[in-house]
Motif scaffolding. Structure first.
Motif, PDB file in Angstrom:
ATOM      1  N   ARG A  20       0.834  -1.199   0.000  1.00 24.70           N
ATOM      2  CA  ARG A  20       0.000   0.000   0.000  1.00 24.70           C
ATOM      3  C   ARG A  20       0.871   1.253   0.000  1.00 24.70           C
ATOM      4  O   ARG A  20       1.760   1.400   0.833  1.00 24.70           O
ATOM      5  CB  ARG A  20      -0.916  -0.005   1.226  1.00 24.70           C
ATOM      6  N   ASP A  24      -5.857   6.979   2.452  1.00 25.92           N
ATOM      7  CA  ASP A  24      -7.297   6.755   2.318  1.00 25.92           C
ATOM      8  C   ASP A  24      -7.967   7.874   1.516  1.00 25.92           C
ATOM      9  O   ASP A  24      -8.820   7.619   0.653  1.00 25.92           O
ATOM     10  CB  ASP A  24      -7.941   6.662   3.700  1.00 25.92           C
ATOM     11  N   ARG A  27      -7.182   7.459  -2.053  1.00 24.60           N
ATOM     12  CA  ARG A  27      -7.875   6.291  -2.592  1.00 24.60           C
ATOM     13  C   ARG A  27      -9.288   6.650  -3.032  1.00 24.60           C
ATOM     14  O   ARG A  27      -9.707   6.349  -4.150  1.00 24.60           O
ATOM     15  CB  ARG A  27      -7.960   5.186  -1.534  1.00 24.60           C
ATOM     16  N   ALA A  66      -5.228   0.477  -3.403  1.00 25.53           N
ATOM     17  CA  ALA A  66      -4.387   1.351  -2.578  1.00 25.53           C
ATOM     18  C   ALA A  66      -2.922   1.273  -2.985  1.00 25.53           C
ATOM     19  O   ALA A  66      -2.027   1.483  -2.168  1.00 25.53           O
ATOM     20  CB  ALA A  66      -4.545   1.018  -1.091  1.00 25.53           C
ATOM     21  N   ALA A  79       0.723   6.834   1.996  1.00 20.21           N
ATOM     22  CA  ALA A  79       0.018   6.010   2.978  1.00 20.21           C
ATOM     23  C   ALA A  79       0.744   6.033   4.302  1.00 20.21           C
ATOM     24  O   ALA A  79       1.969   6.051   4.357  1.00 20.21           O
ATOM     25  CB  ALA A  79      -0.091   4.564   2.476  1.00 20.21           C
TER      26      ALA A  79
END
Length: 243
Positions: A20, A24, A27, A66, A79
């Protein structure tokens, strides 16, 4: 056995997490933009439309997984990882609290009650709710200062049945924390020692933690009261530890 902040577990899950490299927020933006672009492209019914639809599908896949291969080539990651939690709690930034109580019940019963995380608000007064998302992920909601509320997602990262449960907060949470609860048989029928160890980043840092202690609202005070409330409720039979 003290196993805080170790990361054993499902090999496939660990592999996915290690790949990842998208946050978020990025994403969801990628998925939304990709879906819109794909719909627009398909509506055009021309070659250029198919190209736009393909690009939209790629954005959706990027968000869903992700993972971005372009970021891989550039060595970029937006991330947050477990290392970020460690960094936030490490050195002089994190506050460590450890409290324990001995309860006249078998370790297995107490472990099973605690492992059903939705039971915790029954004796932790600052918690409003704990919602199970998956077997290892949960959503927490607690009362904050001045009538506010805080929410965070937590992940169980270590577990030895009847002995220990270890967890940490995950990306996007209002609260940055990690900790464990150990269930230790004291032997000779003397019950179980329940030991909670918590590392967290308090609002306002060390100064905020010191002010909270002066007002009696620090984590150590609350956890100590919670554990004694848990002891009373279990030993008096007001709640069944086997639930």
């Amino acid at each position: 056995m003290n196993m805080e902040l170790e990361f054993p577990g499902d090999r496939l899950e660990a592999e996915v997490r290690s790949r990842r490299n998208i946050s978020d927020m990025e994403r969801w933006a990628s998925i939304a933009a990709g879906a819109a672009l794909a719909i627009y492209g398909l509506s055009r019914r021309r070659k250029s439309g198919w190209i736009l639809a393909f690009l939209g599908g790629w954005l959706v896949q990027r968000g869903a997984s992700a993972h971005c291969y372009t970021y891989d080539l550039l060595g970029v990651s937006t991330a947050q990882s477990g290392n970020d939690t460690r960094r936030a709690l490490g050195g002089r930034a994190g506050t460590i609290v450890e409290e324990s109580v001995t309860i006249n019940r078998p370790a297995g019963e107490l472990y099973r009650f605690w492992r059903n995380l939705e039971n915790l608000p029954r004796f932790m007064t600052h918690l409003e709710s704990v919602e199970r998302i998956t077997d290892t992920l949960s959503r927490w909601r607690a009362r904050g200062p001045a009538g506010t509320h805080v929410e965070w997602n937590a992940e169980i990262i270590n577990e030895i049945p009847n002995e220990v449960i270890g967890w940490k907060s995950i990306e996007g949470s209002d609260v940055v924390s990690a900790g464990s609860v150990n269930f230790e048989d004291t032997g000779l029928g003397q019950g179980t020692r329940v030991r909670v160890r918590l590392q967290y980043s308090p609002p306002g840092g060390k100064i905020g933690a010191a002010l909270a202690r002066l007002m009696g609202r620090d984590a150590a005070t609350e956890i100590r009261a919670d554990l004694h409330r848990f002891k009373h409720l279990v030993e008096s039979g007001e709640i069944a530890a086997s639930n």
